[in-house]
Design a protein around this motif. Structure first.
Motif, PDB file in Angstrom:
ATOM      1  N   PHE A 263       0.805  -1.212   0.000  1.00 23.48           N
ATOM      2  CA  PHE A 263       0.000   0.000   0.000  1.00 23.48           C
ATOM      3  C   PHE A 263       0.844   1.271   0.000  1.00 23.48           C
ATOM      4  O   PHE A 263       0.331   2.367  -0.195  1.00 23.48           O
ATOM      5  N   GLY A 264       2.156   1.133   0.226  1.00 27.11           N
ATOM      6  CA  GLY A 264       2.993   2.321   0.297  1.00 27.11           C
ATOM      7  C   GLY A 264       2.708   3.130   1.545  1.00 27.11           C
ATOM      8  O   GLY A 264       2.306   2.592   2.577  1.00 27.11           O
ATOM      9  N   GLY A 265       2.869   4.453   1.436  1.00 23.11           N
ATOM     10  CA  GLY A 265       2.601   5.322   2.576  1.00 23.11           C
ATOM     11  C   GLY A 265       3.741   5.358   3.568  1.00 23.11           C
ATOM     12  O   GLY A 265       4.913   5.138   3.220  1.00 23.11           O
ATOM     13  N   LEU A 266       3.388   5.614   4.822  1.00 24.00           N
ATOM     14  CA  LEU A 266       4.365   5.775   5.899  1.00 24.00           C
ATOM     15  C   LEU A 266       4.016   4.838   7.048  1.00 24.00           C
ATOM     16  O   LEU A 266       2.850   4.495   7.236  1.00 24.00           O
ATOM     17  N   PRO A 267       5.004   4.424   7.828  1.00 25.93           N
ATOM     18  CA  PRO A 267       4.724   3.495   8.937  1.00 25.93           C
ATOM     19  C   PRO A 267       3.856   4.132  10.007  1.00 25.93           C
ATOM     20  O   PRO A 267       3.981   5.318  10.314  1.00 25.93           O
ATOM     21  N   ILE A 268       2.961   3.321  10.571  1.00 25.05           N
ATOM     22  CA  ILE A 268       2.059   3.797  11.620  1.00 25.05           C
ATOM     23  C   ILE A 268       2.862   4.400  12.774  1.00 25.05           C
ATOM     24  O   ILE A 268       3.856   3.847  13.235  1.00 25.05           O
ATOM     25  N   GLY A 269       2.392   5.562  13.244  1.00 26.85           N
ATOM     26  CA  GLY A 269       3.039   6.231  14.363  1.00 26.85           C
ATOM     27  C   GLY A 269       4.014   7.310  13.965  1.00 26.85           C
ATOM     28  O   GLY A 269       4.521   8.041  14.821  1.00 26.85           O
ATOM     29  N   SER A 270       4.262   7.465  12.652  1.00 24.85           N
ATOM     30  CA  SER A 270       5.229   8.465  12.202  1.00 24.85           C
ATOM     31  C   SER A 270       4.585   9.819  11.914  1.00 24.85           C
ATOM     32  O   SER A 270       5.283  10.787  11.638  1.00 24.85           O
ATOM     33  N   SER A 271       3.240   9.905  11.972  1.00 24.11           N
ATOM     34  CA  SER A 271       2.543  11.158  11.633  1.00 24.11           C
ATOM     35  C   SER A 271       1.498  11.540  12.679  1.00 24.11           C
ATOM     36  O   SER A 271       0.404  12.001  12.349  1.00 24.11           O
ATOM     37  N   GLY A 272       1.809  11.329  13.946  1.00 24.81           N
ATOM     38  CA  GLY A 272       0.899  11.764  14.999  1.00 24.81           C
ATOM     39  C   GLY A 272      -0.223  10.772  15.255  1.00 24.81           C
ATOM     40  O   GLY A 272      -0.228   9.644  14.766  1.00 24.81           O
ATOM     41  N   ARG A 273      -1.219  11.239  16.030  1.00 26.02           N
ATOM     42  CA  ARG A 273      -2.312  10.379  16.469  1.00 26.02           C
ATOM     43  C   ARG A 273      -3.654  11.030  16.132  1.00 26.02           C
ATOM     44  O   ARG A 273      -3.856  12.219  16.363  1.00 26.02           O
ATOM     45  N   GLY A 274      -4.591  10.241  15.592  1.00 25.02           N
ATOM     46  CA  GLY A 274      -5.902  10.757  15.224  1.00 25.02           C
ATOM     47  C   GLY A 274      -7.014   9.914  15.806  1.00 25.02           C
ATOM     48  O   GLY A 274      -6.911   8.679  15.861  1.00 25.02           O
ATOM     49  N   LEU A 275      -8.094  10.563  16.262  1.00 32.18           N
ATOM     50  CA  LEU A 275      -9.260   9.868  16.797  1.00 32.18           C
ATOM     51  C   LEU A 275     -10.324   9.808  15.706  1.00 32.18           C
ATOM     52  O   LEU A 275     -10.858  10.835  15.292  1.00 32.18           O
ATOM     53  N   LEU A 276     -10.614   8.601  15.229  1.00 34.60           N
ATOM     54  CA  LEU A 276     -11.541   8.382  14.130  1.00 34.60           C
ATOM     55  C   LEU A 276     -12.969   8.244  14.637  1.00 34.60           C
ATOM     56  O   LEU A 276     -13.241   7.450  15.542  1.00 34.60           O
TER      57      LEU A 276
END
Length: 391
Positions: free
Chosen positions: A169-182
């Motif tokens: 899927f590409g992209g960036l590893p989880i945890g490298s761009s902050g935290r979001g509440l979905l």
């Protein structure tokens, strides 16, 4: 010769000083994804990770690794020593394994990372192409412009050959761009929004709103099932469940009917904001798409934004429904999302909801309600679930 799995990083190669941190994150995620398998070798070399295990499980391992964000390609490779005879044997083995039954075209692609190795790339490409033609010339011919078969050979500390690449899927590893509440509903859009933000490296938590007893317990189970599928990609998280029904009753009894939907949405955002601040999330994430429903007009979104302090990320805002459905099918949430269980947005649904709300009107309606008390009561009665996919 040995069969291994190779994993190629995607955008990580572009991140300069952050590259080492990103690579370490993704390696930890890969190890976590395949922790149930016995691993013989696991090492990194020149922007790729190589894994040796029982080949019988490679297909299953590749499927699990594909769900780790930050990966560009996964391949099953043959590894041999930097010896011309070994490389030629490896080439024959790779083509033989394809079990070709009809005429096709091919091209050899050489990546000579070890520049000291001879022959150089053009000569090695011609040499291996000759090996293929000599042994499989009845079925194969060269096409350097549009080949059907791509034969890749990487010359590093070892030589790696492969013909099949599985796209990640590409992209960036989880945890490298902050935290979001979905804000996760039982619909098609919000799980896709969580997936998309996870792909951008955001660590995801979930809040869900229901209207029990007007929405059923089975409807909430459906959302938990969606959360479990999402956790295959973003990892384990907590899901906070909030009953919005008492707030909806107050809105219906004291505010204009046409504003019920937008006011309910504002309360969801305010409650989510409270939890996000308390739980150290940097933003809210929603599955809203511009113009899709009455509350998702530009005027409606603007009013909500003015009444909420935390950032609201809407990754699907410019997508149409077919694009969203395509992603939902790909990640495996679609079939669960379309199960016929109601959500909280169907309660007190006005016949003619306002589509162009004005901030002064909404503020006036909010003044008729004890907003702080309603929010406090809703949060005090929350339920919290730990979500982790068990597959």
């Amino acid at each position: 010769m040995d069969y291994l799995i190779s994993v190629s990083f995607g955008e990580l190669t572009l991140k300069g000083d952050n590259r080492k941190d990103f690579e370490n994150r993704i390696i930890r995620k890969i190890k976590k994804a395949i922790e149930s398998f016995e691993i013989d070798e696991f090492y990194k070399e020149q922007g790729k990770v190589y894994i040796k295990a029982n080949r019988e499980f490679y297909k299953e391992m590749i499927e699990k690794i594909k769900k780790v964000f930050g990966i560009f390609y996964i391949c099953e490779v043959l590894r041999c020593k930097k010896d011309i005879c070994d490389i030629e044997q490896m080439t024959k083995k790779l083509i033989f394994d394809l079990d070709i039954k009809e005429k096709k075209t091919f091209k050899v692609f050489i990546n000579r990372v070890d520049k000291k190795f001879t022959p150089k790339s053009p000569e090695l490409s011609k040499m291996l192409g000759g090996v293929v033609l000599k042994n499989f010339g009845n079925f194969l011919k060269v096409d350097v412009h549009n080949p059907q078969i791509h034969l890749f050979v990487d010359v590093k500390e070892y030589v790696y050959g492969y013909v099949k690449r599985y796209k990640g899927f590409g992209g960036l590893p989880i945890g490298s761009s902050g935290r979001g509440l979905l804000l996760l509903s039982g619909g098609i859009d919000s799980p896709v929004a969580g997936f998309v933000m996870g792909k951008r490296g955001m660590e995801i938590g979930v809040i869900h709103f229901h209207s029990y007893p007007f929405t059923s317990e089975r409807a909430e189970e459906k959302v938990k099932d969606l959360a479990k599928i999402l956790s295959e990609y973003v990892g384990k998280f907590t899901m906070t469940s909030i009953n919005l029904f008492p707030i909806q009753k107050e809105i219906a009894s004291k505010c204009p009917e046409k504003e019920i939907t937008i006011l309910g949405r504002i309360f969801m955002m305010k409650i989510a904001e409270k939890l996000a601040v308390k739980q150290n999330y940097n933003a809210l994430v929603t599955g809203e798409s511009l113009g899709q429903v009455a509350s998702q007009t530009i005027q409606g979104l603007t009013v909500v934004d003015k009444l909420i302090d935390i950032s609201i990320l809407r990754p699907l805002i410019a997508m149409d429904k077919t694009e969203i459905i395509d992603i939902a099918r790909t990640i495996g949430t679609y079939e669960t999302s379309i199960l016929p269980f109601e959500d909280c947005c169907t309660v007190f649904l006005p016949k003619h909801p306002v589509t162009k709300p004005k901030i002064e009107d909404i503020t006036k309606s909010l003044s008729l309600l004890d907003v702080d008390s309603l929010i406090k009561d809703a949060i005090s009665n929350k339920k919290v679930y730990n979500i982790k996919n068990e597959q």
